[in-house]
Design a protein around this motif. Sequence first.
Motif, PDB file in Angstrom:
ATOM      1  N   GLU A   1       0.841  -1.194   0.000  1.00  8.69           N
ATOM      2  CA  GLU A   1       0.000   0.000   0.000  1.00  8.69           C
ATOM      3  C   GLU A   1       0.878   1.246   0.000  1.00  8.69           C
ATOM      4  OE1 GLU A   1      -2.398  -0.356   3.455  1.00  8.69           O
ATOM      5  OE2 GLU A   1      -3.539  -2.082   2.717  1.00  8.69           O
ATOM      6  N   ASN A   2       0.682   2.094  -1.008  1.00 10.22           N
ATOM      7  CA  ASN A   2       1.385   3.389  -1.104  1.00 10.22           C
ATOM      8  C   ASN A   2       2.903   3.226  -0.966  1.00 10.22           C
ATOM      9  OD1 ASN A   2      -1.306   4.070   0.926  1.00 10.22           O
ATOM     10  ND2 ASN A   2      -1.206   4.942  -1.139  1.00 10.22           N
ATOM     11  N   LEU A   3       3.439   2.238  -1.703  1.00 12.72           N
ATOM     12  CA  LEU A   3       4.869   1.928  -1.632  1.00 12.72           C
ATOM     13  C   LEU A   3       5.680   3.027  -2.322  1.00 12.72           C
ATOM     14  CD1 LEU A   3       6.466  -0.547  -0.551  1.00 12.72           C
ATOM     15  CD2 LEU A   3       6.520  -1.380  -2.894  1.00 12.72           C
ATOM     16  N   THR A   4       6.679   3.551  -1.621  1.00  7.21           N
ATOM     17  CA  THR A   4       7.543   4.597  -2.174  1.00  7.21           C
ATOM     18  C   THR A   4       8.990   4.295  -1.822  1.00  7.21           C
ATOM     19  OG1 THR A   4       5.804   6.278  -1.997  1.00  7.21           O
ATOM     20  CG2 THR A   4       8.072   7.059  -2.187  1.00  7.21           C
ATOM     21  N   VAL A   5       9.854   4.328  -2.829  1.00 11.54           N
ATOM     22  CA  VAL A   5      11.293   4.140  -2.637  1.00 11.54           C
ATOM     23  C   VAL A   5      12.014   5.296  -3.282  1.00 11.54           C
ATOM     24  CG1 VAL A   5      13.286   2.646  -3.034  1.00 11.54           C
ATOM     25  CG2 VAL A   5      11.031   1.623  -2.698  1.00 11.54           C
ATOM     26  N   ARG A   6      12.874   5.980  -2.509  1.00 13.85           N
ATOM     27  CA  ARG A   6      13.640   7.105  -3.030  1.00 13.85           C
ATOM     28  C   ARG A   6      15.129   6.806  -2.893  1.00 13.85           C
ATOM     29  NH1 ARG A   6       9.828  11.052  -3.836  1.00 13.85           N
ATOM     30  NH2 ARG A   6      11.415  12.447  -4.628  1.00 13.85           N
TER      31      ARG A   6
ATOM     32  N   LEU B   1       9.909  -7.629  -0.923  1.00 12.50           N
ATOM     33  CA  LEU B   1      10.605  -8.694  -0.196  1.00 12.50           C
ATOM     34  C   LEU B   1      11.369  -8.168   1.014  1.00 12.50           C
ATOM     35  CD1 LEU B   1      12.065 -10.722  -3.192  1.00 12.50           C
ATOM     36  CD2 LEU B   1      10.134 -11.369  -1.744  1.00 12.50           C
ATOM     37  N   GLY B   2      11.308  -6.863   1.245  1.00 10.43           N
ATOM     38  CA  GLY B   2      12.067  -6.280   2.347  1.00 10.43           C
ATOM     39  C   GLY B   2      13.542  -6.168   2.043  1.00 10.43           C
ATOM     40  N   LEU B   3      13.910  -6.221   0.741  1.00  4.35           N
ATOM     41  CA  LEU B   3      15.312  -6.107   0.339  1.00  4.35           C
ATOM     42  C   LEU B   3      15.690  -4.676  -0.021  1.00  4.35           C
ATOM     43  CD1 LEU B   3      15.587  -9.308  -1.906  1.00  4.35           C
ATOM     44  CD2 LEU B   3      16.371  -9.031   0.449  1.00  4.35           C
ATOM     45  N   GLU B   4      14.723  -3.783   0.000  1.00  6.30           N
ATOM     46  CA  GLU B   4      14.957  -2.375  -0.301  1.00  6.30           C
ATOM     47  C   GLU B   4      14.139  -1.553   0.675  1.00  6.30           C
ATOM     48  OE1 GLU B   4      17.235  -0.115  -1.738  1.00  6.30           O
ATOM     49  OE2 GLU B   4      16.989  -1.448  -3.473  1.00  6.30           O
ATOM     50  N   GLN B   5      14.761  -0.560   1.291  1.00  4.95           N
ATOM     51  CA  GLN B   5      14.064   0.267   2.259  1.00  4.95           C
ATOM     52  C   GLN B   5      12.973   1.072   1.565  1.00  4.95           C
ATOM     53  OE1 GLN B   5      16.647   2.820   4.470  1.00  4.95           O
ATOM     54  NE2 GLN B   5      15.146   3.206   6.082  1.00  4.95           N
ATOM     55  N   ALA B   6      11.775   1.029   2.128  1.00  3.28           N
ATOM     56  CA  ALA B   6      10.639   1.678   1.476  1.00  3.28           C
ATOM     57  C   ALA B   6       9.702   2.276   2.509  1.00  3.28           C
ATOM     58  CB  ALA B   6       9.881   0.671   0.619  1.00  3.28           C
ATOM     59  N   LYS B   7       8.956   3.275   2.059  1.00  6.67           N
ATOM     60  CA  LYS B   7       7.873   3.828   2.857  1.00  6.67           C
ATOM     61  C   LYS B   7       6.562   3.219   2.375  1.00  6.67           C
ATOM     62  CE  LYS B   7      10.124   8.250   3.839  1.00  6.67           C
ATOM     63  NZ  LYS B   7      10.040   9.735   3.700  1.00  6.67           N
ATOM     64  N   GLY B   8       5.578   3.190   3.254  1.00  8.99           N
ATOM     65  CA  GLY B   8       4.310   2.563   2.929  1.00  8.99           C
ATOM     66  C   GLY B   8       4.140   1.271   3.721  1.00  8.99           C
ATOM     67  N   ARG B   9       3.071   0.551   3.442  1.00  4.92           N
ATOM     68  CA  ARG B   9       2.800  -0.714   4.158  1.00  4.92           C
ATOM     69  C   ARG B   9       2.952  -1.887   3.202  1.00  4.92           C
ATOM     70  NH1 ARG B   9      -1.756  -1.717   8.195  1.00  4.92           N
ATOM     71  NH2 ARG B   9      -3.094  -1.725   6.350  1.00  4.92           N
TER      72      ARG B   9
END
Length: 544
Positions: free
Chosen positions: A274-279, A328-336
Amino acid sequence: MSLVVVEGLSVSFGDRAVVQDVSFTVAAGETLALVGESGSGKSLTALSLLRLLPPGAAVASGRIEIEGEEITGMREADLRRVRGGRVGMIFQEPMTSLNPLHRVGRQVAEAVKLHAKAGLSRDALHRRAVTLLEQAGFADAAHRLDAFPHQLSGGQRQRVMIAMALANDPALLIADEPTTALDVTIEAQILALLDAQKAARGLGLLLITHDLGVVKQHANRVAVMKAGRIVETGTVADIFARPTHPYTRMLLGSEPKGSPSPVAADAKAVICAENLTVRFAIRRGVMRRSVGDVAAVDDVSLTVREGETVGLVGESGSGKTTTGFAMLGLEQAKGRILFAGQNIAELPERKLRALRGDMQIVFQDPYGSLSPRLTVEEIVAEGLKVHFPKLNRAERHERVAAVLNEVGLPLNAMERYPHEFSGGQRQRISIARAVVLEPRFVVLDEPTSALDRSVQTQIVDLLRRLQADHGLAYLFISHDLRIVRALAHRIIVLRRGRVVEEGPAAEIFANPQQDYTRALIAAAFEGRALETDLDEPEAPTLVD
């Protein structure tokens, strides 16, 4: 008179013949496609024309003539004049073919300087490099001269290779799998560029590929190779309409077909983002200071259910792989990211590690993703030691044997090493490594892009069967929409990190709503280059 004449060419590694009695011609202004599966001898045949064979290989017999001059007995000093001068070559992987320590402008200028009949000033070399990059499709070539190869996208790096190959107005251009691993839109642009340069310069083009769709749209004649021999030659129209050899008919019939089994109406959601964001930070200068950031994934939401395949498609750099890694939790991300009732985006590594067995990934490169120092049994059993520590050695051996049989590999594969297998077999090993842990969710990151069409079909059939047998949820990341159509239930289209369209696969292919989606489909099935309002963006320097 033919531009290239090859008669009775044979190439051997010691006593083992790998190319046998190959003959063909290439005329000026003509494209001859050399096709066949991996290991058929295509690349070795092309490398023989410039005597660039790998160590241990040698031309055993035959005659090679370019513009009326014999090549096989030519002195090394004269060969240097031919290589890059009268004959240009575009290699399959531009990242390994370009020098990572030199800026691309210098590398293009060096290709000019090596064959210049008279000394050129620095300004003249600069102007020539800019001109060549512009001809290769760079919209702002003057500003790209100082870029290093890693700062360019895959398509841009291939354009640099084309500029270098064309630097000295060659009579013959050899293109060895020039679009492998490029997305369909960039592939169409590169092939359109080669066609335009061939027409403008009257080049002869030797195109080496395993993609018969590319051959049909861009070649004049075809030579089909199997096990080192040419088994059939003819015009594109004749070969595609009336193939005579069984091997040619097999290649033409190797398009992935069919569709996946329907998803149960009551299938439960396995993972939900949900609302996945990676910067990613953009760093510049000697001290690599942060000058901003880029949204690789921007507010993406998706759900994958039991027994369902969600296809994630888009151009290179659209955020597909980053989305998969984040889920997969292999990249830091915001969102759920909800999996097994938990938001894994907030879990500490220790608790996340306990869920790893239920979430697996199959990587794009079947050559680089397997340890060369481990046997197949050790590779597949490695995860069992972590996630099923109570299993003894005999029980692990039994599980590995069972999963290798399930993915279609023989029992004796357990004792062998990855380098002893073909690309398709290595990908089966990668799939076995993931499936042996009995996961619920599998990310498939371009698992067929480096494989022949015939092998791709086998892998698609295998993935369908495993999904049906185990109720697996797949996130299938690919730029090959033909494969996606055969495997996916739903499709999500990404562009620059954002979702531009999503829906059932059948509806997306039959009636795409967005111009971008229509352009992707046209590039995949009609070979039309994608028209965009911007040149390919420069790949930023990313820091985790």
